[in-house]
Design a protein around this motif. Structure first.
Motif, PDB file in Angstrom:
ATOM      1  N   THR A  68       0.867  -1.172   0.000  1.00  0.00           N
ATOM      2  CA  THR A  68       0.000   0.000   0.000  1.00  0.00           C
ATOM      3  C   THR A  68       0.905   1.223   0.000  1.00  0.00           C
ATOM      4  O   THR A  68       2.125   1.098   0.000  1.00  0.00           O
ATOM      5  CB  THR A  68      -0.916   0.037   1.248  1.00  0.00           C
ATOM      6  N   GLY A  69       0.325   2.385   0.014  1.00  0.00           N
ATOM      7  CA  GLY A  69       1.131   3.596   0.066  1.00  0.00           C
ATOM      8  C   GLY A  69       1.473   4.097  -1.321  1.00  0.00           C
ATOM      9  O   GLY A  69       0.758   3.846  -2.283  1.00  0.00           O
ATOM     10  N   THR A  70       2.588   4.775  -1.423  1.00  0.00           N
ATOM     11  CA  THR A  70       2.996   5.419  -2.661  1.00  0.00           C
ATOM     12  C   THR A  70       3.589   4.407  -3.638  1.00  0.00           C
ATOM     13  O   THR A  70       4.538   3.696  -3.304  1.00  0.00           O
ATOM     14  CB  THR A  70       4.036   6.525  -2.377  1.00  0.00           C
ATOM     15  N   LEU A  71       3.016   4.360  -4.827  1.00  0.00           N
ATOM     16  CA  LEU A  71       3.548   3.500  -5.888  1.00  0.00           C
ATOM     17  C   LEU A  71       4.854   4.112  -6.388  1.00  0.00           C
ATOM     18  O   LEU A  71       4.895   5.263  -6.804  1.00  0.00           O
ATOM     19  CB  LEU A  71       2.533   3.394  -7.034  1.00  0.00           C
ATOM     20  N   GLN A  72       5.934   3.330  -6.328  1.00  0.00           N
ATOM     21  CA  GLN A  72       7.261   3.806  -6.738  1.00  0.00           C
ATOM     22  C   GLN A  72       7.584   3.473  -8.191  1.00  0.00           C
ATOM     23  O   GLN A  72       8.249   4.241  -8.871  1.00  0.00           O
ATOM     24  CB  GLN A  72       8.337   3.207  -5.835  1.00  0.00           C
ATOM     25  N   ALA A  73       7.133   2.298  -8.637  1.00  0.00           N
ATOM     26  CA  ALA A  73       7.464   1.867 -10.003  1.00  0.00           C
ATOM     27  C   ALA A  73       6.564   0.702 -10.399  1.00  0.00           C
ATOM     28  O   ALA A  73       6.063  -0.040  -9.553  1.00  0.00           O
ATOM     29  CB  ALA A  73       8.923   1.429 -10.076  1.00  0.00           C
ATOM     30  N   THR A  74       6.386   0.553 -11.699  1.00  0.00           N
ATOM     31  CA  THR A  74       5.697  -0.605 -12.269  1.00  0.00           C
ATOM     32  C   THR A  74       6.611  -1.173 -13.342  1.00  0.00           C
ATOM     33  O   THR A  74       7.049  -0.442 -14.231  1.00  0.00           O
ATOM     34  CB  THR A  74       4.339  -0.213 -12.886  1.00  0.00           C
ATOM     35  N   VAL A  75       6.931  -2.446 -13.222  1.00  0.00           N
ATOM     36  CA  VAL A  75       7.848  -3.093 -14.165  1.00  0.00           C
ATOM     37  C   VAL A  75       7.251  -4.411 -14.636  1.00  0.00           C
ATOM     38  O   VAL A  75       6.369  -4.970 -13.975  1.00  0.00           O
ATOM     39  CB  VAL A  75       9.238  -3.335 -13.524  1.00  0.00           C
ATOM     40  N   PRO A  76       7.736  -4.944 -15.758  1.00  0.00           N
ATOM     41  CA  PRO A  76       7.250  -6.258 -16.218  1.00  0.00           C
ATOM     42  C   PRO A  76       7.541  -7.323 -15.164  1.00  0.00           C
ATOM     43  O   PRO A  76       8.532  -7.254 -14.442  1.00  0.00           O
ATOM     44  CB  PRO A  76       8.048  -6.515 -17.494  1.00  0.00           C
ATOM     45  N   LEU A  77       6.682  -8.306 -15.089  1.00  0.00           N
ATOM     46  CA  LEU A  77       6.824  -9.383 -14.118  1.00  0.00           C
ATOM     47  C   LEU A  77       8.075 -10.202 -14.389  1.00  0.00           C
ATOM     48  O   LEU A  77       8.297 -10.676 -15.494  1.00  0.00           O
ATOM     49  CB  LEU A  77       5.588 -10.299 -14.162  1.00  0.00           C
TER      50      LEU A  77
END
Length: 130
Positions: A68-77
């Motif tokens: 939860t909280g601030t999303l830092q990054a989204t990367v491929p699995l």
């Protein structure tokens, strides 16, 4: 829970005392699809904590211990997250010139059971059975 510690020697008997670097890392499953990574220095002080949430074919990194909280990054699995994550109990060379050795138990990021026979070798985070 998978624990990985760093050592100064190739026998993994002398714990690393490197200043300003993580000498212990703990990865554990918080809930289905949510993993927390905690890193500690030689004195035992927690230096970093973040969590990874597996969503479809992506990993979302948060600055908390519970996805939860601030999303830092989204990367491929990373494919390593689709199998059991296990500690490597062998003493191995690390990327930073030190040596590393794991302890703990195997777990699957999303399933309730873990079949280590289906895992493939990997290193780093995540660390599949090896």
């Amino acid at each position: 829970q998978k624990i990985e510690e760093k050592f100064d020697d190739s026998s993994c008997t002398v714990k690393s005392t490197a200043a300003h670097s993580a000498t212990k890392e703990i990865v554990e499953k918080v809930s289905s699809g949510c993993l927390v990574n905690k890193q500690f220095d030689a004195s035992g002080k927690q230096m970093l904590v973040f969590s990874l949430k597996l969503v479809g074919e992506e990993m979302k990194q948060y600055d908390s211990a519970d996805c939860t909280g601030t999303l830092q990054a989204t990367v491929p699995l990373n494919p390593g997250y689709k199998q059991c994550i296990c500690p490597s109990t062998d003493c191995k060379a690390s990327d930073d010139g030190k040596f590393k050795k794991g302890s703990g138990t195997c777990f699957h990021p999303t399933a309730t059971t873990c079949s280590t026979s289906a895992s493939i070798p990997s290193s780093g985070f995540p660390g599949a059975c090896n």
